[in-house]
Design a protein around this motif. Structure first.
Motif, PDB file in Angstrom:
ATOM      1  N   LEU A 117      -4.746   9.058  -2.281  1.00  0.00           N
ATOM      2  CA  LEU A 117      -4.300   7.677  -2.461  1.00  0.00           C
ATOM      3  C   LEU A 117      -4.024   7.377  -3.942  1.00  0.00           C
ATOM      4  CD1 LEU A 117      -6.811   5.977  -0.017  1.00  0.00           C
ATOM      5  CD2 LEU A 117      -4.322   6.100   0.273  1.00  0.00           C
ATOM      6  N   PRO A 118      -3.102   6.445  -4.237  1.00  0.00           N
ATOM      7  CA  PRO A 118      -2.795   6.107  -5.639  1.00  0.00           C
ATOM      8  C   PRO A 118      -4.029   5.651  -6.399  1.00  0.00           C
ATOM      9  CG  PRO A 118      -1.163   5.170  -4.148  1.00  0.00           C
ATOM     10  CD  PRO A 118      -2.265   5.726  -3.280  1.00  0.00           C
ATOM     11  N   GLN A 132       0.398  -7.058   8.189  1.00  0.00           N
ATOM     12  CA  GLN A 132       1.171  -5.916   8.665  1.00  0.00           C
ATOM     13  C   GLN A 132       0.280  -4.682   8.799  1.00  0.00           C
ATOM     14  OE1 GLN A 132       4.536  -6.139   9.525  1.00  0.00           O
ATOM     15  NE2 GLN A 132       4.102  -8.322   9.235  1.00  0.00           N
ATOM     16  N   ILE A 133       0.571  -3.870   9.827  1.00  0.00           N
ATOM     17  CA  ILE A 133      -0.193  -2.641  10.078  1.00  0.00           C
ATOM     18  C   ILE A 133       0.693  -1.453   9.739  1.00  0.00           C
ATOM     19  CG2 ILE A 133      -1.475  -1.296  11.777  1.00  0.00           C
ATOM     20  CD1 ILE A 133      -1.742  -3.879  13.437  1.00  0.00           C
ATOM     21  N   TYR A 134       0.176  -0.574   8.880  1.00  0.00           N
ATOM     22  CA  TYR A 134       0.919   0.613   8.467  1.00  0.00           C
ATOM     23  C   TYR A 134       0.116   1.874   8.794  1.00  0.00           C
ATOM     24  CZ  TYR A 134       3.948  -2.512   5.775  1.00  0.00           C
ATOM     25  OH  TYR A 134       4.811  -3.496   5.406  1.00  0.00           O
ATOM     26  N   THR A 181       5.476   2.753  10.128  1.00  0.00           N
ATOM     27  CA  THR A 181       5.094   4.095   9.695  1.00  0.00           C
ATOM     28  C   THR A 181       5.613   4.337   8.286  1.00  0.00           C
ATOM     29  OG1 THR A 181       5.203   4.935  11.956  1.00  0.00           O
ATOM     30  CG2 THR A 181       5.219   6.562  10.194  1.00  0.00           C
ATOM     31  N   ILE A 182       4.726   4.778   7.406  1.00  0.00           N
ATOM     32  CA  ILE A 182       5.099   5.170   6.039  1.00  0.00           C
ATOM     33  C   ILE A 182       5.305   6.675   6.038  1.00  0.00           C
ATOM     34  CG2 ILE A 182       4.368   5.251   3.634  1.00  0.00           C
ATOM     35  CD1 ILE A 182       2.658   2.787   4.161  1.00  0.00           C
ATOM     36  N   GLY A 207       5.139   6.247  -0.377  1.00  0.00           N
ATOM     37  CA  GLY A 207       5.519   4.984   0.238  1.00  0.00           C
ATOM     38  C   GLY A 207       4.429   3.934   0.198  1.00  0.00           C
ATOM     39  N   ILE A 208       3.205   4.332  -0.092  1.00  0.00           N
ATOM     40  CA  ILE A 208       2.105   3.372  -0.178  1.00  0.00           C
ATOM     41  C   ILE A 208       2.336   2.383  -1.318  1.00  0.00           C
ATOM     42  CG2 ILE A 208      -0.378   3.144  -0.626  1.00  0.00           C
ATOM     43  CD1 ILE A 208      -0.830   5.694   0.884  1.00  0.00           C
TER      44      ILE A 208
END
Length: 492
Positions: free
Chosen positions: A469-470, A419-421, A440-441, A446-447
């Motif tokens: 990023l987390p 999947q591409i986000y 789309t996030i 949402g990550i």
């Protein structure tokens, strides 16, 4: 003024100008293949057309799967979708019929001008038109403007032929209404308004009310026009109730007059200072801007030429050329392409302005012809430099397209899928080249959902957000590379 009615070029000069048109056309054809779709405008309309082909729903253009696109009528979408249906989903298929529409439109304008002013005048005019920045750009770009403008051009030419009683006037009188139908099906009532303004001005100034009423088949023509656009409007309202209200009030009132309009369902308005449309016009006619303005220093001669012309040709061109600027002067949500409907008139008018400015000056007729060739030569040189800069500087275009990033993702995932986000921003070019398989996030939080979904994923984010990023993101994803302003991560 009879001695200025026609210009005369040698056979060699004509061949040179036709050669330029052919070269410009070939270069534009190459660009159909070479230049990727860029965000947001062209990629958005191309993706809407691709969805039409994929879903088989030719009635309702879709902004997203199951979400109707009420922003514009579907003619331009049909044109691009048909190309992809016949030639495959891609840049060529989406653009080819737009390009052919441009060629047909230029040929129609040539035939129209030639019947009144001769072949050399007509040739000079279409060379100028074809080398203007806006027309050349729009001539093979997936947008609404060229298709809509072709309807306006047809109506304007048809009306003049009908009212002046020229050869084939009856046929052209019906083509006037065909053009209105095309405009309504391509962009809506604004096309009719941009046709009606110059015609109304010219009829008023030349007192041609009686000819206008007598020479056009108003009842049959109106029915013909309605048959072209009305079935779709009715069908669209029945299938997706609310379309008429949004399209008429939102797209044709609030968009242009309300700078703070927040009702746009498909993006945001382009708020500009009132009067900016005139600046857009100067940019649109490059590299010819100076040649349009220079004759105005001989204002009295130009005015006299416009007034005493028996057939009102140049005055008709003037009203036509000015109409989009007059209409959009007080508008706030505008873009540069809104001036396109007046471009052909301006390109023929510049020839007349220079001729009127030279009235009374001892310039032999061959010298006038050489002037046209000289000005066109300047345009060609500038035009070639611009095209070269665009082609060599293609990297700047690439930065606005997700094509090559998506190609790399497809190569990496192969047959295993994934999947591409995209974080935050929707990229229409990514959707097009990934055949709609993009998600789309909405926020950085949402990550977390893709870290624990037991599927292989690809994530595209802005470089500026990499440090957000987390904490455990690097244990599951690896940076593949940087693409302009974006970073691509793939799941290990």
């Amino acid at each position: 003024m009879d001695k200025l009615t026609h210009i005369t070029l040698t056979q060699l000069q004509r061949r040179w100008l036709w050669g330029f048109l052919a070269l410009a056309g070939i270069l534009r054809l190459v660009m159909l293949f070479e230049i990727p779709f860029t965000d947001t405008t062209e990629a958005r309309y191309a993706e809407i057309a691709r969805k039409m082909v994929e879903t088989g729903d030719w009635m309702t253009p879709q902004f997203d799967y199951g979400v109707p696109f009420w922003g514009k009528p579907p003619l331009h979408t049909w044109v691009s979708a048909l190309g992809m249906k016949l030639f495959g989903v891609g840049q060529f298929g989406a653009r080819i019929f737009i390009f052919l529409t441009a060629i047909a439109t230029v040929w129609m304008l040539y035939a129209w001008a030639r019947s009144y002013k001769g072949r050399d005048y007509a040739l000079a005019g279409i060379v100028i038109l074809s080398s203007t920045a806006l027309f050349y750009l729009a001539s093979a770009t997936v947008m609404t403007d060229l298709v809509m403008a072709s309807g306006v051009f047809l109506s304007m030419a048809g009306f003049y032929v009908a009212v002046t009683g020229h050869k084939h006037a009856r046929l052209w009188s019906y083509l006037f209404f065909v053009g209105l139908g095309i405009g309504m099906l391509a962009k809506g009532p604004v096309a009719v308004v941009l046709t009606g303004i110059p015609i109304g001005m010219w009829v008023l100034l030349k007192n041609r009310w009686r000819d206008t009423w007598r020479q056009l088949p108003w009842i049959e023509g109106s029915l013909l026009s309605a048959c072209i656009f009305l079935p779709w409007y009715v069908g669209a309202e029945i299938k997706t109730p609310g379309f008429i209200e949004y399209f008429i009030l939102g797209e044709h009132w609030h968009r242009f007059l309300d700078s703070g309009w927040t009702g746009d369902l498909y993006g945001h308005g382009h708020a500009e200072t009132r009067g900016t449309i005139w600046v857009f016009w100067l940019a649109a006619v490059l590299p010819w801007s100076f040649f349009f303005l220079a004759p105005l220093r001989w204002g009295r001669r130009v005015y006299r030429g416009l007034v005493i012309e028996a057939d009102g040709w140049s005055l008709y061109l003037l009203c036509w050329a000015l109409s989009p600027m007059l209409f959009f002067t007080l508008a706030t949500n505008i873009i540069a392409t809104y001036v396109i409907t007046g471009l052909p008139a301006a390109c023929f008018l510049v020839i007349d302005l220079w001729r009127f400015a030279g009235e009374g000056v001892q310039v032999p007729k061959p010298g006038v012809a050489r002037f046209y060739v000289a000005t066109v030569s300047v345009a060609v040189c500038l035009f070639a430099l611009v095209c070269g800069a665009v082609y060599v500087g293609g990297a700047s275009v690439v930065k606005k397209s997700q094509k090559y990033l998506i190609e790399d993702i497809n190569q990496m995932r192969g047959t295993s899928g994934g999947q591409i986000y995209y974080l935050d921003k929707r990229y229409y070019s990514a959707e097009f080249y990934a055949e709609g398989q993009v998600h789309t996030i909405e926020s950085i939080d949402g990550i977390e959902t893709i870290l624990h979904n037991d599927a292989r994923d690809f994530l595209v984010i802005r470089k500026s957000r990499m440090d957000q990023l987390p904490a455990d993101f690097d244990t599951k994803f690896k940076l593949q590379g940087i693409y302009a302003k974006d970073a691509l991560y793939y799941e290990l």
